[in-house]
Write a protein that holds these residues in place. Structure first.
Motif, PDB file in Angstrom:
ATOM      1  N   SER A  67      -4.385 -22.361 -33.519  1.00  0.00           N
ATOM      2  CA  SER A  67      -5.348 -23.335 -34.045  1.00  0.00           C
ATOM      3  C   SER A  67      -6.768 -23.096 -33.557  1.00  0.00           C
ATOM      4  CB  SER A  67      -4.919 -24.741 -33.650  1.00  0.00           C
ATOM      5  OG  SER A  67      -4.885 -24.871 -32.234  1.00  0.00           O
ATOM      6  N   PHE A  68      -6.971 -22.115 -32.713  1.00  0.00           N
ATOM      7  CA  PHE A  68      -8.259 -21.963 -32.040  1.00  0.00           C
ATOM      8  C   PHE A  68      -9.408 -21.785 -33.021  1.00  0.00           C
ATOM      9  CE2 PHE A  68     -11.535 -19.387 -29.969  1.00  0.00           C
ATOM     10  CZ  PHE A  68     -11.804 -20.163 -28.867  1.00  0.00           C
ATOM     11  N   LEU A  69      -9.201 -20.998 -34.070  1.00  0.00           N
ATOM     12  CA  LEU A  69     -10.267 -20.706 -35.031  1.00  0.00           C
ATOM     13  C   LEU A  69     -10.256 -21.677 -36.204  1.00  0.00           C
ATOM     14  CD1 LEU A  69     -10.228 -16.805 -34.956  1.00  0.00           C
ATOM     15  CD2 LEU A  69     -11.749 -18.376 -33.743  1.00  0.00           C
ATOM     16  N   ARG A  70      -9.591 -22.826 -36.061  1.00  0.00           N
ATOM     17  CA  ARG A  70      -9.642 -23.931 -37.026  1.00  0.00           C
ATOM     18  C   ARG A  70      -9.314 -23.488 -38.449  1.00  0.00           C
ATOM     19  NH1 ARG A  70     -11.118 -25.186 -32.245  1.00  0.00           N
ATOM     20  NH2 ARG A  70     -12.479 -26.962 -31.829  1.00  0.00           N
ATOM     21  N   GLY A  71      -8.217 -22.780 -38.591  1.00  0.00           N
ATOM     22  CA  GLY A  71      -7.816 -22.285 -39.900  1.00  0.00           C
ATOM     23  C   GLY A  71      -7.987 -20.795 -40.059  1.00  0.00           C
ATOM     24  N   GLY A  72      -8.558 -20.164 -39.066  1.00  0.00           N
ATOM     25  CA  GLY A  72      -8.685 -18.720 -39.061  1.00  0.00           C
ATOM     26  C   GLY A  72      -7.442 -18.065 -38.486  1.00  0.00           C
ATOM     27  N   PRO A  73      -7.498 -16.772 -38.241  1.00  0.00           N
ATOM     28  CA  PRO A  73      -6.317 -16.067 -37.745  1.00  0.00           C
ATOM     29  C   PRO A  73      -5.997 -16.427 -36.297  1.00  0.00           C
ATOM     30  CG  PRO A  73      -8.201 -14.596 -37.834  1.00  0.00           C
ATOM     31  CD  PRO A  73      -8.633 -15.869 -38.489  1.00  0.00           C
ATOM     32  N   ARG A  74      -4.835 -16.013 -35.871  1.00  0.00           N
ATOM     33  CA  ARG A  74      -4.360 -16.209 -34.499  1.00  0.00           C
ATOM     34  C   ARG A  74      -5.346 -15.567 -33.528  1.00  0.00           C
ATOM     35  NH1 ARG A  74       0.029 -12.959 -32.179  1.00  0.00           N
ATOM     36  NH2 ARG A  74       1.137 -14.097 -30.528  1.00  0.00           N
ATOM     37  N   TRP A  75      -5.614 -16.263 -32.395  1.00  0.00           N
ATOM     38  CA  TRP A  75      -6.633 -15.816 -31.445  1.00  0.00           C
ATOM     39  C   TRP A  75      -5.994 -15.528 -30.104  1.00  0.00           C
ATOM     40  CZ3 TRP A  75     -11.491 -14.216 -30.681  1.00  0.00           C
ATOM     41  CH2 TRP A  75     -12.061 -14.369 -29.413  1.00  0.00           C
ATOM     42  N   ARG A  76      -6.372 -14.401 -29.514  1.00  0.00           N
ATOM     43  CA  ARG A  76      -5.873 -14.027 -28.182  1.00  0.00           C
ATOM     44  C   ARG A  76      -6.791 -14.596 -27.117  1.00  0.00           C
ATOM     45  NH1 ARG A  76      -3.030  -9.015 -25.606  1.00  0.00           N
ATOM     46  NH2 ARG A  76      -3.039  -9.718 -23.447  1.00  0.00           N
ATOM     47  N   VAL A  77      -6.206 -15.301 -26.156  1.00  0.00           N
ATOM     48  CA  VAL A  77      -6.935 -15.889 -25.040  1.00  0.00           C
ATOM     49  C   VAL A  77      -6.730 -15.003 -23.810  1.00  0.00           C
ATOM     50  CG1 VAL A  77      -7.190 -17.945 -23.591  1.00  0.00           C
ATOM     51  CG2 VAL A  77      -6.596 -18.181 -26.003  1.00  0.00           C
ATOM     52  N   ALA A  78      -7.762 -14.877 -23.023  1.00  0.00           N
ATOM     53  CA  ALA A  78      -7.668 -14.046 -21.824  1.00  0.00           C
ATOM     54  C   ALA A  78      -6.603 -14.581 -20.873  1.00  0.00           C
ATOM     55  CB  ALA A  78      -9.021 -13.992 -21.119  1.00  0.00           C
ATOM     56  N   ASP A  79      -5.809 -13.681 -20.285  1.00  0.00           N
ATOM     57  CA  ASP A  79      -4.827 -14.076 -19.269  1.00  0.00           C
ATOM     58  C   ASP A  79      -5.542 -14.768 -18.110  1.00  0.00           C
ATOM     59  OD1 ASP A  79      -3.103 -12.755 -20.922  1.00  0.00           O
ATOM     60  OD2 ASP A  79      -2.720 -11.070 -19.563  1.00  0.00           O
ATOM     61  N   ASP A  80      -4.863 -15.712 -17.499  1.00  0.00           N
ATOM     62  CA  ASP A  80      -5.516 -16.437 -16.409  1.00  0.00           C
ATOM     63  C   ASP A  80      -4.577 -16.627 -15.226  1.00  0.00           C
ATOM     64  OD1 ASP A  80      -3.989 -18.943 -16.605  1.00  0.00           O
ATOM     65  OD2 ASP A  80      -5.100 -19.337 -18.435  1.00  0.00           O
ATOM     66  N   LYS A  81      -5.201 -16.948 -14.096  1.00  0.00           N
ATOM     67  CA  LYS A  81      -4.497 -17.326 -12.873  1.00  0.00           C
ATOM     68  C   LYS A  81      -5.119 -18.614 -12.368  1.00  0.00           C
ATOM     69  CE  LYS A  81      -3.478 -12.558 -11.420  1.00  0.00           C
ATOM     70  NZ  LYS A  81      -4.069 -11.915 -12.623  1.00  0.00           N
ATOM     71  N   PHE A  82      -4.313 -19.445 -11.704  1.00  0.00           N
ATOM     72  CA  PHE A  82      -4.835 -20.725 -11.227  1.00  0.00           C
ATOM     73  C   PHE A  82      -4.218 -21.062  -9.878  1.00  0.00           C
ATOM     74  CE2 PHE A  82      -1.166 -21.586 -13.904  1.00  0.00           C
ATOM     75  CZ  PHE A  82      -0.414 -22.475 -13.160  1.00  0.00           C
ATOM     76  N   ILE A  83      -4.989 -21.817  -9.105  1.00  0.00           N
ATOM     77  CA  ILE A  83      -4.523 -22.374  -7.836  1.00  0.00           C
ATOM     78  C   ILE A  83      -4.998 -23.819  -7.746  1.00  0.00           C
ATOM     79  CG2 ILE A  83      -4.518 -20.164  -6.617  1.00  0.00           C
ATOM     80  CD1 ILE A  83      -7.149 -21.032  -5.296  1.00  0.00           C
ATOM     81  N   TYR A  84      -4.287 -24.633  -6.983  1.00  0.00           N
ATOM     82  CA  TYR A  84      -4.735 -26.004  -6.768  1.00  0.00           C
ATOM     83  C   TYR A  84      -4.217 -26.487  -5.423  1.00  0.00           C
ATOM     84  CZ  TYR A  84      -0.068 -27.005  -8.671  1.00  0.00           C
ATOM     85  OH  TYR A  84       1.282 -27.017  -8.920  1.00  0.00           O
ATOM     86  N   SER A  85      -4.941 -27.445  -4.879  1.00  0.00           N
ATOM     87  CA  SER A  85      -4.555 -28.009  -3.586  1.00  0.00           C
ATOM     88  C   SER A  85      -5.034 -29.451  -3.516  1.00  0.00           C
ATOM     89  CB  SER A  85      -5.160 -27.203  -2.439  1.00  0.00           C
ATOM     90  OG  SER A  85      -4.842 -27.790  -1.190  1.00  0.00           O
ATOM     91  N   PHE A  86      -4.147 -30.325  -3.088  1.00  0.00           N
ATOM     92  CA  PHE A  86      -4.481 -31.729  -2.870  1.00  0.00           C
ATOM     93  C   PHE A  86      -3.933 -32.145  -1.505  1.00  0.00           C
ATOM     94  CE2 PHE A  86      -4.708 -31.286  -7.386  1.00  0.00           C
ATOM     95  CZ  PHE A  86      -5.655 -32.209  -7.820  1.00  0.00           C
ATOM     96  N   PHE A  87      -4.685 -32.956  -0.801  1.00  0.00           N
ATOM     97  CA  PHE A  87      -4.142 -33.559   0.411  1.00  0.00           C
ATOM     98  C   PHE A  87      -4.740 -34.943   0.566  1.00  0.00           C
ATOM     99  CE2 PHE A  87      -8.073 -31.859   2.067  1.00  0.00           C
ATOM    100  CZ  PHE A  87      -8.461 -32.745   3.059  1.00  0.00           C
ATOM    101  N   GLY A  88      -4.004 -35.813   1.249  1.00  0.00           N
ATOM    102  CA  GLY A  88      -4.453 -37.184   1.394  1.00  0.00           C
ATOM    103  C   GLY A  88      -3.974 -37.797   2.681  1.00  0.00           C
ATOM    104  N   SER A  89      -4.593 -38.907   3.027  1.00  0.00           N
ATOM    105  CA  SER A  89      -4.299 -39.570   4.293  1.00  0.00           C
ATOM    106  C   SER A  89      -3.263 -40.668   4.106  1.00  0.00           C
ATOM    107  CB  SER A  89      -5.590 -40.144   4.880  1.00  0.00           C
ATOM    108  OG  SER A  89      -6.110 -41.159   4.031  1.00  0.00           O
ATOM    109  N   ASP A  90      -2.931 -41.319   5.183  1.00  0.00           N
ATOM    110  CA  ASP A  90      -1.903 -42.362   5.228  1.00  0.00           C
ATOM    111  C   ASP A  90      -2.342 -43.546   4.367  1.00  0.00           C
ATOM    112  OD1 ASP A  90      -0.071 -44.288   5.839  1.00  0.00           O
ATOM    113  OD2 ASP A  90      -0.274 -44.125   8.015  1.00  0.00           O
ATOM    114  N   ARG A  91      -1.583 -43.834   3.297  1.00  0.00           N
ATOM    115  CA  ARG A  91      -1.949 -44.914   2.382  1.00  0.00           C
ATOM    116  C   ARG A  91      -1.725 -46.298   2.980  1.00  0.00           C
ATOM    117  NH1 ARG A  91       0.871 -41.151  -0.976  1.00  0.00           N
ATOM    118  NH2 ARG A  91      -0.466 -40.195  -2.550  1.00  0.00           N
ATOM    119  N   SER A  92      -1.041 -46.380   4.114  1.00  0.00           N
ATOM    120  CA  SER A  92      -0.813 -47.683   4.734  1.00  0.00           C
ATOM    121  C   SER A  92      -2.012 -48.152   5.551  1.00  0.00           C
ATOM    122  CB  SER A  92       0.422 -47.624   5.634  1.00  0.00           C
ATOM    123  OG  SER A  92       0.181 -46.827   6.780  1.00  0.00           O
ATOM    124  N   LYS A  93      -2.972 -47.290   5.797  1.00  0.00           N
ATOM    125  CA  LYS A  93      -4.149 -47.665   6.569  1.00  0.00           C
ATOM    126  C   LYS A  93      -5.142 -48.432   5.693  1.00  0.00           C
ATOM    127  CE  LYS A  93      -2.562 -45.437  10.134  1.00  0.00           C
ATOM    128  NZ  LYS A  93      -1.991 -46.191  11.285  1.00  0.00           N
TER     129      LYS A  93
END
Length: 875
Positions: A627-653
């Motif tokens: 659907s990338f080209l809104r009715g045009g031909p199939r589109w190749r997207v660049a390969d990707d890599k991802f990382i993520y990190s979340f941390f949090g403190s004591d919710r009882s405080k």
């Protein structure tokens, strides 16, 4: 198709590789509490000092659930249960050697803050569904319906019941009085209900249960203890009538010359909701001229990919018991019933001549709606919903001073029928759904479906003490309408049958109906030992269409997925619990093309000090978008890599926070994204709390779609390098004078700014290298006309071949509201609301902060003042 076969083998490995292993599980005896009919009625004030409670004995011996399952809790809990002809009475004693440390946090109903006790009642005794009543140490009440054997908790349920709490030198106490009319049960001489009590010591983040449920158990409701001794209960058929009145005043910037926008409006509205118990386990909900206004606005969002955005339902009539009507058939939001279609904004705007003005309704009027829902003792879950929305007309002021009307939305009937049957000792179920949308087009609205029908069948089976499961569903859709309507459906962003390289689908402009299918099959291990795993397959045919009364983002997909997790559930060293998860998925279209292969590794740790950490990484390859080209031909997207990190403190405080970061990078630096998250909660004293949720996202994409134009007989798909920054923050302030009176403030500015450069056009859409996929316009091919238009001289002959507008944007939205809520008697409320909001386009050359300041201080806002009163008559 070799990769496809490999993907199926990966799923099979996750599902089957451990099934031969025996689950080592703790065998526990069901605890039984036998209640008795009371002699005298106690006063529900939170203080257990009446002789009325002496009819029954205390029960205790709770077992810790978290963090150290199977051990004695820090402090024990005791309870008593009695009943009479109309009510269930429960006394609770929470022992604590340090009563001064008990967290008595005030909040509005369903706040679930501070020390609390949940009483869990499976009055159906179906071992999958329970009614949950919660009292906090501050006396704040909360209620939930737990379904799917404890996997889904819905706090939209608001029954009438009574509770209070009190802190003393031994800890804290609470009393509950629950009408039988608010529960659902059969007509046996002696009732046997599933029953459990859960206590949370907030400062320790410790949970303990009356009926122990080891962490390796697959279920929660099914593993509860039992309540016996309820003899000769008479059916308490529910009858509630709730009229309401709304006074609303709107103040907004006047539009010069527009008689419909003179700067202010005043409205009075009224209606009635009713709840009638047909039997003790089936209820009929009715509404006349319902008030479906939302106190809180939808969050700001920009859809650069062209697909619709899902917003959660916030209207009370549709929220209550919504779990019965849900039919989520695939991964994500896809559902055969999306209640926000009912009462939606009109499909059309007014067709105005120069000098004319129009008053267009914001939403379709719901003439009436009814729901029949519940669950019977023998395992039937039933839901029927019927709703009718009116013809909507825009009033148009003509240049000669006369007015005319123009229809903008047709009369529409919506129907949903849902049923599900438990069997195999409640370890399995089989269900179905049918929906119908019928519009009275009267020869108008050729662009809309005249009728839309969907249906589905779902099932789930568990075995070996519910450790293993297989579940699935299949759905179909059928829409009818004019050739124009069905052509629009075929060429919509979710299908795009006109794609030049999609030889497996056929665009037929003469069709007057469209039929599609979809579904999901999944199997895995959900309990026992330390391993959890599952795998499955999802499909959505290109012809599937659900969006008349459901939600469907896209079609033409076959998705294979697999997941495996290993759990460390016993606290050791510095952690309370940990888990490590690996996921794999692949996506194909119905032409057999591989459109994505994805892997992800994720780890979560809850530390001994109640902090938490989440880290993950992954990669996607072979990415193609139809659907990338809104009715045009199939589109190749660049390969990707991802990382993520979340941390949090004591919710009882009193103060807690979460920090997060997500980074995505693609090959050849085509795409990169950085997302930063900061969330905090602060409760300096019991009556006041505040929360702040900030997210900033910075995206760079050299392949952002801009437009499609013609270059002679050639289609040109134009892309650009977008620098897209978005920022949203949500501030909530809550002050509670007592559990029944609260003041809340909500504020959310949202901004999304996109600036484009390095325009190019598609050359070879599936080439492996981005430089081969596009051609970049050079300085001799692109120029501007001084009016925000780009002129393209592609063949460099000094003649403009085509042009397109400057796509840069800066959208800002500000939403705030102040709500005073008073529940003056149980179930009856008074609201005072002030809502202030604005949205519009700002200068995209300004900074994000400057754009927000301009929107807040320089742009006139819309103000709404509202008073709403409800009164609940209960028999």
């Amino acid at each position: 198709m070799k990769l496809y076969n490999i993907s199926l083998l990966v799923s099979a490995f996750f599902v089957l590789s451990f099934t031969a292993q025996e689950s080592k599980k703790t065998s526990l005896t069901k605890r039984i509490y036998t209640t008795k009919r009371l002699v005298n009625v106690p006063v529900i004030d939170g203080i257990i000092n009446e002789a009325a409670w002496d009819t029954v004995e205390w029960s205790s011996d709770f077992t810790e659930k978290n963090p150290d399952e199977g051990t004695p809790p820090t402090y024990q809990t005791l309870f008593k249960v009695m009943y009479d002809a109309k009510y269930l009475y429960i006394a609770l004693r929470a022992l604590d050697d340090n009563p001064e440390l008990i967290q008595q946090r005030l909040s509005r109903r369903d706040g679930f803050a501070g020390d609390r006790i949940n009483v869990i009642i499976d009055s159906y005794h179906d071992k999958r569904t329970a009614f949950v009543f919660t009292t906090t140490a501050a006396g704040v009440k909360g209620e939930e319906i737990a379904t799917q054997n404890g996997n889904n908790w819905d706090d939209s349920w608001n029954p009438i019941w009574y509770t209070d709490a009190n802190v003393d030198e031994k800890g804290w106490t609470a009393e509950m009085k629950i009408p039988f009319s608010q529960l659902r049960f059969g007509n046996e001489k002696e009732q046997i209900w599933g029953f459990n009590v859960n206590r949370t010591i907030f400062r320790l983040q410790e949970r303990s249960l009356w009926q122990r449920i080891p962490n390796d158990q697959a279920g929660f409701i099914s593993e509860a203890g039992e309540l016996h001794g309820l003899v000769n209960l008479k059916s308490q058929k529910q009858l509630e009538i709730q009229p309401f009145t709304v006074l609303q005043y709107d103040n907004y910037p006047a539009e010069i010359g527009n008689p419909y926008k003179d700067g202010s409006d005043f409205k009075i509205n009224g209606g009635l909701d009713a709840k009638i118990g047909i039997t003790n386990d089936l209820t009929l909900d009715l509404t006349i001229n319902p008030d479906f206004g939302q106190v809180e606005a939808d969050p700001g969002a920009i859809a650069l990919d062209g697909f619709q955005i899902f917003f959660r339902e916030q209207r009370p009539f549709f929220v209550e018991n919504k779990n019965i009507f849900d039919f989520e058939f695939a991964n994500g939001r896809d559902n055969l019933f999306y209640s926000r279609r009912i009462g939606r904004n009109p499909h059309r705007g007014a067709n105005l001549q120069p000098g004319e003005f129009a008053d267009v309704p914001q939403n379709s009027t719901i003439l009436g709606a009814a729901k029949f829902s519940g669950k019977t003792k023998d395992g039937w879950s039933i839901g029927i919903l019927e709703s009718l929305t009116a013809n909507e007309f825009a009033e148009i002021k003509q240049t000669d001073g006369n007015t005319r009307e123009e229809i903008v939305e047709p009369l529409t009937n919506y129907f949903v029928g849902r049923a599900q049957k438990d069997f195999n000792e409640r370890n399995s179920y089989l269900g179905g759904i049918f929906t119908a949308t019928n519009r009275n087009l009267n020869g108008n609205f050729a662009e809309l479906h005249k009728a839309a029908y969907t249906g589905g069948i779902d099932f789930r089976h568990t075995w070996r003490k519910r450790d293993f499961y297989v579940e699935g569903n299949t759905v179909f859709s059928h829409v009818t309408g004019s050739e124009e309507a069905i052509f629009d459906t075929q060429t919509s962003i979710a299908r795009l049958f006109q794609r030049p390289d999609a030889d497996y689908i056929n665009l037929d402009p003469t069709r007057t109906s469209l039929t599609g299918t979809g579904g999901r099959i999944e199997a895995g291990k959900q309990g026992g030992g330390n391993w959890r795993y599952n795998g499955g397959f999802v499909w959505r045919s290109p012809e599937l269409e659900l969006n008349d009364i459901g939600f469907l983002r896209n079609t033409d997909e076959m998705i294979q997925f697999a997941e495996g997790r290993y759990l460390w559930q016993i606290p050791k060293g510095v952690y309370r619990d940990m888990n490590l998860k690996v996921e794999q998925s692949s996506i194909y279209d119905f032409g057999g093309n591989l459109n994505r292969l994805r892997f992800e590794l994720q780890g979560n740790v809850n530390w001994k000090n109640n902090w938490f950490t989440e880290i993950g990484m992954g990669a996607s390859s072979q990415i193609h978008r139809n659907s990338f080209l809104r009715g045009g031909p199939r589109w190749r997207v660049a390969d990707d890599k991802f990382i993520y990190s979340f941390f949090g403190s004591d919710r009882s405080k009193k103060f807690s926070f979460t920090l997060g970061y997500v980074r995505v990078r693609s090959e050849e630096d085509v795409f990169d994204r950085d997302r930063y998250v900061f969330r905090m909660n602060y409760q300096p004293f019991d009556a006041f709390s505040m929360s702040l949720d900030n997210e900033y996202e910075k995206t760079s994409d050299k392949s952002q779609y801009v437009t499609t134009t013609d270059f002679g007989n050639i289609k040109r798909y134009i892309l650009g390098n977008i620098q897209n920054d978005s920022w949203t923050t949500t501030l909530r302030l809550n002050y509670s004078l007592n559990p029944n009176f609260s003041v809340q403030f909500y504020g959310q500015p949202f901004i999304s700014r996109g600036r484009y450069s390095d325009f190019n056009y598609v050359n070879n859409p599936t080439a492996s290298s981005f430089s081969d996929r596009v051609n970049l316009y050079d300085e001799n091919q692109i120029s501007t006309d001084g009016n925000d238009n780009f002129l393209i001289d592609e063949n460099r002959d000094n003649i403009t071949d085509y042009s397109f507008g400057k796509p840069d944007f800066s959208f800002v939205q500000l939403q705030t509201n102040l709500v005073v809520r008073w529940e003056y008697i149980p179930g009856s409320e008074l609201f005072f609301v002030w809502a202030r909001g604005s949205n519009g386009l700002q200068d995209f050359d300004d900074s994000l902060s400057q754009s927000v300041r301009t929107q807040v201080f320089d742009v006139p806002a819309n103000d709404t003042f509202l008073i709403k009163a409800t009164y609940r008559f209960v028999r």
